[in-house]
Design a protein around this motif. Structure first.
Motif, PDB file in Angstrom:
ATOM      1  N   ARG A   1      88.927 -50.194  70.292  1.00  0.00           N
ATOM      2  CA  ARG A   1      90.012 -51.088  69.889  1.00  0.00           C
ATOM      3  C   ARG A   1      89.635 -51.758  68.565  1.00  0.00           C
ATOM      4  O   ARG A   1      88.456 -51.933  68.272  1.00  0.00           O
ATOM      5  CB  ARG A   1      90.242 -52.168  70.953  1.00  0.00           C
ATOM      6  CG  ARG A   1      90.812 -51.631  72.244  1.00  0.00           C
ATOM      7  CD  ARG A   1      90.824 -52.671  73.333  1.00  0.00           C
ATOM      8  NE  ARG A   1      89.484 -52.999  73.790  1.00  0.00           N
ATOM      9  CZ  ARG A   1      88.811 -54.103  73.480  1.00  0.00           C
ATOM     10  NH1 ARG A   1      89.356 -55.023  72.713  1.00  0.00           N
ATOM     11  NH2 ARG A   1      87.592 -54.305  73.938  1.00  0.00           N
TER      12      ARG A   1
ATOM     13  N   CYS B   1     106.384 -54.058  72.182  1.00  0.00           N
ATOM     14  CA  CYS B   1     106.121 -52.617  72.302  1.00  0.00           C
ATOM     15  C   CYS B   1     107.316 -51.734  71.956  1.00  0.00           C
ATOM     16  O   CYS B   1     107.152 -50.598  71.533  1.00  0.00           O
ATOM     17  CB  CYS B   1     105.650 -52.326  73.721  1.00  0.00           C
ATOM     18  SG  CYS B   1     104.292 -53.405  74.222  1.00  0.00           S
TER      19      CYS B   1
ATOM     20  N   HIS C   1     105.409 -45.111  72.434  1.00  0.00           N
ATOM     21  CA  HIS C   1     104.576 -46.311  72.341  1.00  0.00           C
ATOM     22  C   HIS C   1     103.284 -46.035  73.104  1.00  0.00           C
ATOM     23  O   HIS C   1     103.304 -45.454  74.202  1.00  0.00           O
ATOM     24  CB  HIS C   1     105.309 -47.513  72.938  1.00  0.00           C
ATOM     25  CG  HIS C   1     104.387 -48.654  73.251  1.00  0.00           C
ATOM     26  ND1 HIS C   1     103.627 -49.270  72.284  1.00  0.00           N
ATOM     27  CD2 HIS C   1     104.072 -49.263  74.431  1.00  0.00           C
ATOM     28  CE1 HIS C   1     102.897 -50.207  72.854  1.00  0.00           C
ATOM     29  NE2 HIS C   1     103.138 -50.228  74.153  1.00  0.00           N
ATOM     30  N   GLN C   2     102.162 -46.460  72.547  1.00  0.00           N
ATOM     31  CA  GLN C   2     100.869 -46.178  73.167  1.00  0.00           C
ATOM     32  C   GLN C   2     100.529 -47.310  74.145  1.00  0.00           C
ATOM     33  O   GLN C   2      99.812 -48.263  73.790  1.00  0.00           O
ATOM     34  CB  GLN C   2      99.803 -46.031  72.084  1.00  0.00           C
ATOM     35  CG  GLN C   2     100.149 -44.951  71.039  1.00  0.00           C
ATOM     36  CD  GLN C   2     100.057 -43.536  71.601  1.00  0.00           C
ATOM     37  OE1 GLN C   2      98.971 -43.029  71.841  1.00  0.00           O
ATOM     38  NE2 GLN C   2     101.199 -42.894  71.800  1.00  0.00           N
TER      39      GLN C   2
ATOM     40  N   LEU D   1      95.626 -43.411  71.467  1.00  0.00           N
ATOM     41  CA  LEU D   1      95.067 -44.392  72.401  1.00  0.00           C
ATOM     42  C   LEU D   1      93.550 -44.467  72.355  1.00  0.00           C
ATOM     43  O   LEU D   1      92.971 -45.548  72.362  1.00  0.00           O
ATOM     44  CB  LEU D   1      95.506 -44.054  73.835  1.00  0.00           C
ATOM     45  CG  LEU D   1      96.896 -44.528  74.259  1.00  0.00           C
ATOM     46  CD1 LEU D   1      97.287 -43.893  75.578  1.00  0.00           C
ATOM     47  CD2 LEU D   1      96.933 -46.052  74.369  1.00  0.00           C
TER      48      LEU D   1
ATOM     49  N   TYR E   1      92.484 -46.260  69.046  1.00  0.00           N
ATOM     50  CA  TYR E   1      93.120 -47.496  68.587  1.00  0.00           C
ATOM     51  C   TYR E   1      93.700 -48.370  69.695  1.00  0.00           C
ATOM     52  O   TYR E   1      94.142 -49.486  69.419  1.00  0.00           O
ATOM     53  CB  TYR E   1      94.228 -47.165  67.575  1.00  0.00           C
ATOM     54  CG  TYR E   1      93.712 -46.457  66.346  1.00  0.00           C
ATOM     55  CD1 TYR E   1      93.046 -47.157  65.340  1.00  0.00           C
ATOM     56  CD2 TYR E   1      93.861 -45.082  66.199  1.00  0.00           C
ATOM     57  CE1 TYR E   1      92.561 -46.512  64.222  1.00  0.00           C
ATOM     58  CE2 TYR E   1      93.377 -44.422  65.077  1.00  0.00           C
ATOM     59  CZ  TYR E   1      92.725 -45.136  64.105  1.00  0.00           C
ATOM     60  OH  TYR E   1      92.240 -44.502  62.995  1.00  0.00           O
TER      61      TYR E   1
ATOM     62  N   ASN F   1      96.277 -50.005  72.525  1.00  0.00           N
ATOM     63  CA  ASN F   1      97.700 -50.378  72.492  1.00  0.00           C
ATOM     64  C   ASN F   1      97.906 -51.356  71.341  1.00  0.00           C
ATOM     65  O   ASN F   1      97.450 -52.493  71.400  1.00  0.00           O
ATOM     66  CB  ASN F   1      98.086 -51.005  73.831  1.00  0.00           C
ATOM     67  CG  ASN F   1      99.544 -51.427  73.899  1.00  0.00           C
ATOM     68  OD1 ASN F   1     100.167 -51.729  72.887  1.00  0.00           O
ATOM     69  ND2 ASN F   1     100.088 -51.468  75.100  1.00  0.00           N
ATOM     70  N   THR F   2      98.610 -50.906  70.316  1.00  0.00           N
ATOM     71  CA  THR F   2      98.795 -51.735  69.114  1.00  0.00           C
ATOM     72  C   THR F   2     100.222 -52.277  69.018  1.00  0.00           C
ATOM     73  O   THR F   2     100.749 -52.481  67.926  1.00  0.00           O
ATOM     74  CB  THR F   2      98.449 -50.931  67.843  1.00  0.00           C
ATOM     75  OG1 THR F   2      99.169 -49.678  67.870  1.00  0.00           O
ATOM     76  CG2 THR F   2      96.967 -50.648  67.767  1.00  0.00           C
TER      77      THR F   2
ATOM     78  N   SER G   1     102.333 -49.258  67.247  1.00  0.00           N
ATOM     79  CA  SER G   1     101.719 -48.067  67.855  1.00  0.00           C
ATOM     80  C   SER G   1     102.412 -46.761  67.479  1.00  0.00           C
ATOM     81  O   SER G   1     101.742 -45.743  67.307  1.00  0.00           O
ATOM     82  CB  SER G   1     101.662 -48.219  69.385  1.00  0.00           C
ATOM     83  OG  SER G   1     102.934 -48.033  69.970  1.00  0.00           O
TER      84      SER G   1
ATOM     85  N   THR H   1     100.516 -43.963  65.291  1.00  0.00           N
ATOM     86  CA  THR H   1     100.304 -42.621  65.860  1.00  0.00           C
ATOM     87  C   THR H   1     100.827 -41.540  64.910  1.00  0.00           C
ATOM     88  O   THR H   1     100.205 -40.483  64.750  1.00  0.00           O
ATOM     89  CB  THR H   1     100.990 -42.516  67.235  1.00  0.00           C
ATOM     90  OG1 THR H   1     100.466 -43.542  68.078  1.00  0.00           O
ATOM     91  CG2 THR H   1     100.732 -41.167  67.880  1.00  0.00           C
TER      92      THR H   1
END
Lengths: 75, 334
Positions: free
Chosen positions: B48, B120, B250-251, B275, B278, B280-281, B285, B289
């Motif tokens: 992360r 998200c 979405h991650q 994932l 990185y 959950n951004t 995300s 990605t």
């Protein structure tokens, strides 16, 4: 789902010997029980048996029988 | 359901930004070795990103992203007509980050600038807003910048093992241009399930404002509603799963994303994931990605983008990404 099937599934998912759990087992006392493993367990119940257990239902449950009854009621 | 379409707006460039600070879930001091491995296996998240100082404003990432993207596209800041920022971790409520950036970066006075409070699902919500704003502007080739992201570490309790191993800091900036001659049509299906408002929320106390997450409810809402949302959009637009080239979700975490992918019977090769590296951004995300996993693979074809989470909110878009000239992931010293 029979009781035996449910206990076998639970022992496999929570990595616990089947002969030391039964429907009266307090599931939070199972050594591998954690918030992460609870999530994995719930997701596997959904994947294998199409059973949806909410966070509230789980928090109100104490024994494996409580979970088993939710499963039976959903069928 | 609020299905909509808009013709003309096209994504021209994406820059994603992550801080250079890395945390590793396999060396998490709050977890046993067994739990570290179980966590990475279940969530798919090993590394992360975290800013060195949680007082840092997401505005700093957006500003760096805007500078880089305008430079790469050779766009003048004065040519921008719309500036939308999507975040849930603004350091101040007033004024908006969009207005702060407008004041600091020399945008033209005629810019539409405001913030959207979304997490998200925020990238797709922002894309929907920007696309419709551009289509309403009475000017050929109007341009927009969409900034998305959060400093999630600023609202994360370090001891909360439901939140900290999942969320990661990142920002993104996306450039969109309207050209009616392109005849590019984007389709959207946006939904809200407000009964899930407590699945993810912040709880304010005297000294903290931590994010709380109910993992089981997030899983259940995602698994129950996201595949239906996507299926409805595809049915409405007469697309089949096999006609879509990429599915960028979405991650959230591997457990949720794989459940959605399997429910829709999508080939895993068409579903990129960031994932592992990185986490959950939040609203960054999807663009993150795209930049990290697809930058060399985007060709002519259709891409489905689906964001879901805090709200509970779901937003899916079906777009063409074949005009993307700039697609860059940036690691920045913050």
């Amino acid at each position: 789902m029979s009781e035996i099937e449910f206990l076998t599934f639970t022992s496999e998912e929570l990595l616990v010997e089947q002969n030391i759990i039964n429907l009266q087992t307090v599931f939070r006392d199972i050594p591998r029980w954690s918030s992460l493993n609870a999530l994995i367990y719930i997701s596997r119940l959904r994947e294998e048996y199409s059973v949806i257990i909410s966070s509230r239902q789980l928090s109100e449950s104490v024994t494996l029988n409580d979970i088993y009854q939710i499963i039976l009621a959903s069928k | 359901m609020a299905i909509s379409k808009v013709t003309g707006p096209t994504i021209k460039g994406i820059v994603s930004l992550v801080p250079d600070g890395i945390e590793d879930n396999l060396t998490d001091p709050y977890l046993s070795y067994l739990d570290q491995e179980a966590l990475v296996n279940a969530t798919g998240i090993r590394f992360r990103r975290k800013v060195s100082c949680t007082d840092l404003s997401i505005k700093v990432l957006f500003e760096k992203g805007i500078q880089r993207l305008l430079n790469e596209l050779n766009w003048d800041v004065k040519s921008i007509d719309v500036l939308i920022c999507v975040t849930q971790t603004a350091k101040v409520a007033i004024p908006s980050i969009a207005c702060q950036l407008h004041g600091d970066m020399g945008f033209s006075k005629s810019v539409i600038a405001y913030d959207i409070n979304s997490g998200c699902s925020g990238f797709v919500y922002g894309l929907h807003t920007v696309s419709h704003l551009l289509s309403s502007i009475d000017k050929p080739n109007s341009r927009a910048l969409l900034c998305c992201g959060d400093i999630s570490s600023s609202i994360t309790n370090p001891e909360d093992l439901s939140v900290r191993p999942i969320f990661s800091d990142a920002g993104s900036v996306t450039a969109i241009e309207f050209n009616i001659e392109d005849r590019n049509t984007s389709f959207f299906n946006l939904e809200t399930i407000g009964e899930g408002q407590k699945a993810i929320y912040t709880e304010k106390t005297e000294h903290t404002n931590w994010m709380k997450l109910d993992g089981i409810d997030v899983f259940n809402y995602s698994a129950s509603f996201v595949p239906k949302n996507i299926t409805h959009l595809l049915e409405h637009t007469n697309f089949s799963i096999t006609e879509i080239d990429w599915f960028v979700f979405h991650q959230a975490n591997k457990l949720i994303n794989e459940t959605i992918r399997k429910a829709l019977v999508i080939d895993i090769k068409k579903v990129p994931s960031s994932l592992y590296d990185y986490g959950n951004t939040a609203s960054a995300s999807i663009p993150l990605t795209i930049t990290t996993e697809l930058s060399s693979k985007l060709k002519s074809g259709w891409v489905l983008l689906s964001g879901f989470g805090v709200g509970f909110s779901i937003a899916t878009a079906l777009v063409k990404l074949d005009a993307v000239k700039v697609c860059i992931p940036v690691v920045t010293d913050l």
